[in-house]
Design an enzyme around this catalytic site. Sequence first.
Site, PDB file in Angstrom:
ATOM      1  N   ASP A 172      25.539 -38.105  42.210  1.00  0.00           N
ATOM      2  CA  ASP A 172      25.164 -37.398  43.426  1.00  0.00           C
ATOM      3  C   ASP A 172      26.270 -36.423  43.855  1.00  0.00           C
ATOM      4  O   ASP A 172      26.511 -36.234  45.039  1.00  0.00           O
ATOM      5  CB  ASP A 172      24.900 -38.416  44.546  1.00  0.00           C
ATOM      6  CG  ASP A 172      24.117 -37.797  45.700  1.00  0.00           C
ATOM      7  OD1 ASP A 172      23.471 -36.763  45.492  1.00  0.00           O
ATOM      8  OD2 ASP A 172      24.172 -38.355  46.812  1.00  0.00           O
ATOM      9  N   CYS A 199      17.800 -43.596  57.370  1.00  0.00           N
ATOM     10  CA  CYS A 199      16.567 -44.306  57.727  1.00  0.00           C
ATOM     11  C   CYS A 199      16.019 -44.960  56.474  1.00  0.00           C
ATOM     12  O   CYS A 199      15.944 -44.328  55.420  1.00  0.00           O
ATOM     13  CB  CYS A 199      15.555 -43.314  58.294  1.00  0.00           C
ATOM     14  SG  CYS A 199      13.939 -44.021  58.675  1.00  0.00           S
TER      15      CYS A 199
END
Length: 365
Positions: free
Chosen positions: A142, A250
Site C-alpha cells: 500500500d 469505518c
Amino acid sequence: MDNHSPNPSLEGLVENIREWAKELGFSQVGITNIDLNEHEQYLKKWLKQGYHGNMQYMNRAFPNRAKPKDLIPETCRIISVRMDYSTPEANNAKALSNPKKAFISRYALGRDYHKTVRKRLSVLAKLISEKIKRGNYRAFVDSAPILERAIAEKAGLGWIAKNSMLINEQAGSWFFLGEIYTDLPLPEDTPKRDKHCGTCTACLEKCPTNAFVKPFVLDARKCISYLTIENKGPIEESLRTLIGNRIFGCDDCQLVCPWNKFAVPTQEDDFKPRHKLNDLDLVEAFLWDEETFLRKTSGSAIRRIGYILWLRNLAVALGNAPTSEEILNALKVRLNFPSTLVREHVEWALTQHNIRETKNSKMSQ
C-alpha cells in the site's frame, strides 16, 4: 528456512515461496501476470466520475497504477500475499454500539501494518533471490500506485466484492495485502473469476453515509474512511451526523458481511490493540495534548492523520454523542484552539447539543 538448494525449477521455487510465506506469517500466496486491462478501464471510469474526491495522487499515478511495467519496467509477474489481522480483542463492534466510545477501524488498532507486512515481504524477496540466484524483486505494501485488490483477485486470493473489498471464501476480508514485483517468469495461479456475493446487499444497505453508488462502485467522497482519514479539510456538514462515533475509518460493510464468519484470528502480536484503542473514551481522547497523541499512536497507522485531524474527527463524534456536562466542558476547552479547522467542528458540535437541548425542552413543556 532452507534456501540453499541449487538451480531449482520455477515450479519447485513456487512451492518454496509458499512454505516461506507461511513461516513468515502470511496466510496465502498467489502469482499472476501483469495484464490489468479490465481493471484499468474500471479505474479510468471511476476517476472520470470524480469518486476519488481530493485524492489527486490517484489521478497523477494512474498509468503506473494500471500498468505494472510503467512502475517497474522489467516486471512480468506479481507475487500477491495476504496476512490476516483480526483479533478477538479488537471487538470494535462493541465500541460502535457505545456513543461515548471512540470507534477505530480494526486494521488500525495495532502496529502500523505497512511496517510489519513490508518487513516480512522483504525477507521473502531476499529468500527467493538467494535461492534462485537471479531475478529482480521489489516489495510493496500500500505504498505505491498499485491495484492491489485487482492483482490479488487475478492471483486467486479472493474476489472484489460489492463493497469493493477483497473477500476470500475461507477467511472473509479481515486481511492485509502485499506484493512483490519480479522479472522472474513464475508459473501463474488461477484467477478468481466468480464473485460469491450472490443476492446479498447487506454491505450496501449498512453503509452509514450511503456511499455506494451501486454494487461494486464506491463514491469515496461519502465514505467515512475517506472523510476521517484522506480528507484534510472540513467534513461536509450533511455527513457529520451520519459519522456517529467513528473517528478513524469505518468497518460497517465488513462487520455485516456473512463471509467474515470465516475470518481467521491472526497470531501476530503486532496487530493486537495497543494503548486500549479498542476501548477509548471520546472525552479522554479529545483532551489529549499533542505529545500524548503522538505517544499513544506511536507505531500506529493513526498517527498518519496528525493531531489536528484527530481533534476534528473527535469533535464530530462528540457532537453526535448524548449531551452531558462532561462532553460540553470538553468541547469548550477547544473553542479557542489555534486551528480554524478544529474550531469549526467544535462549534458545530456545541450547536448540535444546543439544538437537542432546545428540542428536548420544547417536548417537555
